[in-house]
Design a protein around this motif. Structure first.
Motif, PDB file in Angstrom:
ATOM      1  N   ARG A  30       0.838  -1.188   0.000  1.00  0.00           N
ATOM      2  CA  ARG A  30       0.000   0.000   0.000  1.00  0.00           C
ATOM      3  C   ARG A  30       0.881   1.249   0.000  1.00  0.00           C
ATOM      4  O   ARG A  30       1.876   1.316   0.705  1.00  0.00           O
ATOM      5  CB  ARG A  30      -0.878  -0.078   1.247  1.00  0.00           C
ATOM      6  N   ARG A  83     -10.952  10.655  -1.528  1.00  0.00           N
ATOM      7  CA  ARG A  83     -11.783   9.451  -1.371  1.00  0.00           C
ATOM      8  C   ARG A  83     -10.927   8.227  -1.119  1.00  0.00           C
ATOM      9  O   ARG A  83     -10.898   7.304  -1.935  1.00  0.00           O
ATOM     10  CB  ARG A  83     -12.650   9.250  -2.605  1.00  0.00           C
ATOM     11  N   SER A  84     -10.210   8.227  -0.001  1.00  0.00           N
ATOM     12  CA  SER A  84      -9.356   7.081   0.316  1.00  0.00           C
ATOM     13  C   SER A  84      -9.289   6.901   1.830  1.00  0.00           C
ATOM     14  O   SER A  84      -9.768   7.750   2.582  1.00  0.00           O
ATOM     15  CB  SER A  84      -7.949   7.301  -0.223  1.00  0.00           C
ATOM     16  N   GLU A  92      -2.828   0.616  -4.183  1.00  0.00           N
ATOM     17  CA  GLU A  92      -2.519  -0.709  -3.655  1.00  0.00           C
ATOM     18  C   GLU A  92      -2.109  -1.624  -4.798  1.00  0.00           C
ATOM     19  O   GLU A  92      -2.783  -1.678  -5.828  1.00  0.00           O
ATOM     20  CB  GLU A  92      -3.753  -1.311  -2.974  1.00  0.00           C
ATOM     21  N   LYS A 461      -0.912  -0.664   8.829  1.00  0.00           N
ATOM     22  CA  LYS A 461      -2.304  -0.345   9.172  1.00  0.00           C
ATOM     23  C   LYS A 461      -2.501   1.149   9.195  1.00  0.00           C
ATOM     24  O   LYS A 461      -1.631   1.896   9.607  1.00  0.00           O
ATOM     25  CB  LYS A 461      -2.634  -0.960  10.536  1.00  0.00           C
TER      26      LYS A 461
HETATM   27  N1  LIG Z   1      -7.861  -3.571  -0.115  1.00  0.00           N
HETATM   28  C1  LIG Z   1      -8.234  -2.980   1.010  1.00  0.00           C
HETATM   29  N2  LIG Z   1      -9.164  -3.561   1.792  1.00  0.00           N
HETATM   30  C2  LIG Z   1      -9.533  -2.963   2.954  1.00  0.00           C
HETATM   31  C3  LIG Z   1      -8.957  -1.759   3.369  1.00  0.00           C
HETATM   32  C4  LIG Z   1      -7.983  -1.161   2.523  1.00  0.00           C
HETATM   33  O1  LIG Z   1      -7.427  -0.093   2.811  1.00  0.00           O
HETATM   34  N3  LIG Z   1      -7.659  -1.811   1.360  1.00  0.00           N
HETATM   35  N4  LIG Z   1      -9.363  -1.193   4.584  1.00  0.00           N
HETATM   36  C5  LIG Z   1      -8.562  -0.350   5.326  1.00  0.00           C
HETATM   37  O2  LIG Z   1      -8.477  -0.395   6.515  1.00  0.00           O
HETATM   38  C6  LIG Z   1     -10.626  -1.608   5.172  1.00  0.00           C
HETATM   39  C7  LIG Z   1     -11.740  -0.879   4.526  1.00  0.00           C
HETATM   40  N5  LIG Z   1     -11.770   0.451   4.999  1.00  0.00           N
HETATM   41  C8  LIG Z   1     -11.798   1.559   4.192  1.00  0.00           C
HETATM   42  C9  LIG Z   1     -12.341   2.708   4.707  1.00  0.00           C
HETATM   43  C10 LIG Z   1     -12.446   3.818   3.917  1.00  0.00           C
HETATM   44  C11 LIG Z   1     -11.989   3.812   2.613  1.00  0.00           C
HETATM   45  C12 LIG Z   1     -12.166   4.991   1.750  1.00  0.00           C
HETATM   46  O3  LIG Z   1     -11.618   5.053   0.665  1.00  0.00           O
HETATM   47  N6  LIG Z   1     -12.945   5.979   2.187  1.00  0.00           N
HETATM   48  C13 LIG Z   1     -13.128   7.255   1.536  1.00  0.00           C
HETATM   49  C14 LIG Z   1     -14.046   7.213   0.340  1.00  0.00           C
HETATM   50  C15 LIG Z   1     -15.259   6.372   0.418  1.00  0.00           C
HETATM   51  C16 LIG Z   1     -16.176   6.670  -0.770  1.00  0.00           C
HETATM   52  O4  LIG Z   1     -15.728   6.614  -1.908  1.00  0.00           O
HETATM   53  O5  LIG Z   1     -17.335   7.003  -0.495  1.00  0.00           O
HETATM   54  C17 LIG Z   1     -13.593   8.280   2.537  1.00  0.00           C
HETATM   55  O6  LIG Z   1     -14.123   7.896   3.585  1.00  0.00           O
HETATM   56  O7  LIG Z   1     -13.389   9.436   2.277  1.00  0.00           O
HETATM   57  C18 LIG Z   1     -11.401   2.655   2.120  1.00  0.00           C
HETATM   58  C19 LIG Z   1     -11.309   1.532   2.901  1.00  0.00           C
HETATM   59  C20 LIG Z   1     -10.777  -3.079   5.049  1.00  0.00           C
HETATM   60  N7  LIG Z   1     -10.479  -3.558   3.719  1.00  0.00           N
END
Ligand SMILES: Nc1nc2c(c(=O)[nH]1)N(C=O)[C@@H](CNc1ccc(C(=O)N[C@@H](CCC(=O)O)C(=O)O)cc1)CN2
Ligand SMILES: Nc1nc2c(ncn2[C@@H]2O[C@H](COP(=O)(O)OP(=O)(O)OP(=O)(O)O)[C@@H](O)[C@H]2O)c(=O)[nH]1
Ligand SMILES: [K+]
Ligand SMILES: [Mg+2]
Length: 461
Positions: A30, A83-84, A92, A461
């Motif tokens: 990552r 958005r990540s 990744e 993490k």
């Molecule tokens: N491959 C992968 N799996 C994973 C993770 C990861 O980072 N990579 N995670 C990591 O622990 C957990 C999932 N948690 C995550 C929480 C938020 C977002 C995220 O991109 N949030 C953005 C946009 C969401 C959207 O598009 O609406 C945000 O909250 O702004 C990604 C993963 C469990 N599984």
């Protein structure tokens, strides 16, 4: 409301999956930060017309940027800021499992300018960039370490903000009161008099809420750390049989020979949602056998270190002088008396000391009495309520320590009001309470506190 601009930091890189050789069929590297996409573009070749768009998977090969030698065939996941997970640009590489491909990819990322991430640094960035608060960040580490379904449910509740939300509201409420009181100090003549009764009521409600949240600490500790339970007793009473019956396994050797178990044998169970480490020990007796003596010393040490001791006796033999001696050595510990072999004689045969209020009968050889044993253990550690508690939250030790400060300060404010002390006296303690609430949520937290919290995370993490 528009999202705040995320200042992209130097790019960090880590292997996000376990680094155990020959395990897992997919492993992930990552990247997060300003140059994550540029690094990925230098290393990854996606054939055909695949677009480098956010929240898309690309298929292709990871290549050494100088030699073009293929390092792995892989999938690439791109998530653009904000958005990540970190709110920065995140990439990744989903590689083949095992440690060699991901270690090579990690090295390539470093060679293109990324820095190896500190433990918890991705989650730290998610916190610093405002995607999650501190209680949610702590829940992430908890979720990764959860040893039971119940513990993971509690961590998920925390991650979803079920603790953050009431705490933020509490802090906002205290800030309101502070503003009102301070206004009276500064401009007393221009304002209507302070409604002291209303302030007192609001403080009392806040104090109750803090106290309710603090009451979840014990449960949190049980769910996270679990319990160590040591089974001790004379040789041949059925300690190893009990471990096997309880864990539904053949973990420990059972024979009719006294002195079979020589070492501590462990089994990991879940009882009422609580992770429980059960320790079967060598039968305690005077012996000339050197190996057995060492085993007996370990039994005594295990009993001394356990959260709960199960003293096992046999209905067939009654309460013997040896049982009494062992009881004398463990009676200062949280103790549960279990009478085994009740198929051979009724449990009443065992005339236990008056101090023992409750006895659990078992037939370990036939796996009987295990449910009653588990119920007795949960009530012995006052955890009966955990499984049925209607709230999902359970605070950790750090949160409990800081919240106790808030509780004490709010109590001081109430006392200051009752004693009709001048308003300045109220505000001092009110500010302390507000600062403590902010330290729990992370709204008001020092660098060193953050460092202490995030250093306990795992890498990646
Ligand atoms: N491959 C992968 N799996 C994973 C993770 C990861 O980072 N990579 N995670 C990591 O622990 C957990 C999932 N948690 C995550 C929480 C938020 C977002 C995220 O991109 N949030 C953005 C946009 C969401 C959207 O598009 O609406 C945000 O909250 O702004 C990604 C993963 C469990 N599984
Ligand atoms: N009848 C009867 N026999 C049992 C019961 N539980 C265990 N046994 C028998 O008692 C004998 C001793 O059992 P273990 O489990 O090895 O006893 P232990 O306390 O671990 O013995 P040490 O390791 O030597 O201290 C074995 O023959 C078991 O089959 C029971 O509930 N009823
Ligand atoms: K035995
Ligand atoms: Mg044994």
């Amino acid at each position: 409301m528009s999202q705040p601009e995320i200042a992209q930091q130097e790019t960090i890189a880590a292997i996000a999956t376990p680094v155990v050789s020959q395990q897992g069929s997919v492993s992930i590297v990552r990247l997060s930060g300003a140059t994550a996409v540029a690094i990925a573009r230098a290393l990854f070749r996606a054939p055909g017309r695949q677009a480098w768009e956010s929240h898309r998977i690309l298929y292709g090969t990871i290549r050494h940027p100088d030699t073009q030698a293929i390092v792995d065939e892989a999938l690439l996941l791109l998530m653009r800021s904000p958005r990540s997970y970190t709110r920065e640009d995140v990439v990744e590489f989903h590689c083949h499992g095992g440690i060699v491909p991901v270690q090579q990819v990690l090295q390539l990322c470093v060679s293109r300018g990324a820095r190896l991430a500190q433990p918890g640094e991705f989650t730290l960035r998610a916190f610093l960039n405002g995607r999650i608060d501190l209680t949610q960040a702590e829940s992430v580490a908890e979720l990764v370490g959860a040893q039971s379904v119940r513990a993971s449910q509690v961590a998920l509740a925390g991650l979803q903000g079920k603790l953050a939300q009431p705490l933020r509201q509490l802090r906002a409420g205290c800030l309101d009161i502070l503003a009102e009181v301070e206004a009276r100090i500064d401009f007393e003549d221009d304002l209507p008099p302070l409604d002291v009764d209303a302030v007192r009521d609001r403080l009392t409600a806040a104090l109750h809420e803090v106290t309710d949240i603090l009451a979840t600490a014990e449960r949190g500790e049980l769910l996270r750390a679990g319990l160590a339970v040591a089974i001790v007793g004379r040789p041949n009473v059925g300690k190893s049989s009990l471990l096997n019956a309880w864990s539904r396994s053949d973990r420990a050797i059972v024979t009719e020979l006294p002195g079979t178990t020589r070492d501590v044998v462990e089994s990991q169970l879940v009882v009422g949602g609580i992770p429980v480490r059960v320790l079967d020990t060598a039968g305690i007796r005077d012996t000339g056998d050197r190996v057995e003596q060492l085993g007996v010393a370990r039994s005594r040490a295990a009993a001394a270190a356990a959260d709960l001791v199960i003293l096992l006796v046999s209905a067939a033999d009654g309460w013997t002088a040896e049982d009494a001696e062992i009881y004398g050595s463990v009676c200062d510990r949280p103790l549960l008396l279990v009478v085994n072999k009740v198929d051979l004689a009724p449990p009443e045969r065992v005339r236990v000391p008056a101090a023992i209020a409750q006895v659990v009968p078992t037939v370990a050889a036939r796996q009987e009495g295990i449910d009653a044993l588990e119920t007795a253990i949960l009530s012995a550690v006052q955890a009966d309520g955990i499984a049925i508690a209607n709230t999902d939250i359970a605070i950790n030790q750090r949160q409990a320590a800081v919240l106790t400060r808030a509780q004490v300060s709010l109590q001081h404010v109430s006392e200051a009001i009752a004693a009709r002390l001048p308003l300045d006296f109220w505000t001092i303690d009110l500010r302390t309470a507000i600062r403590a609430l902010g330290e729990v949520t992370g709204e008001d937290v020092t660098e060193s506190v953050l460092e202490r919290i995030f250093s306990r995370f795992c890498i990646g993490k």
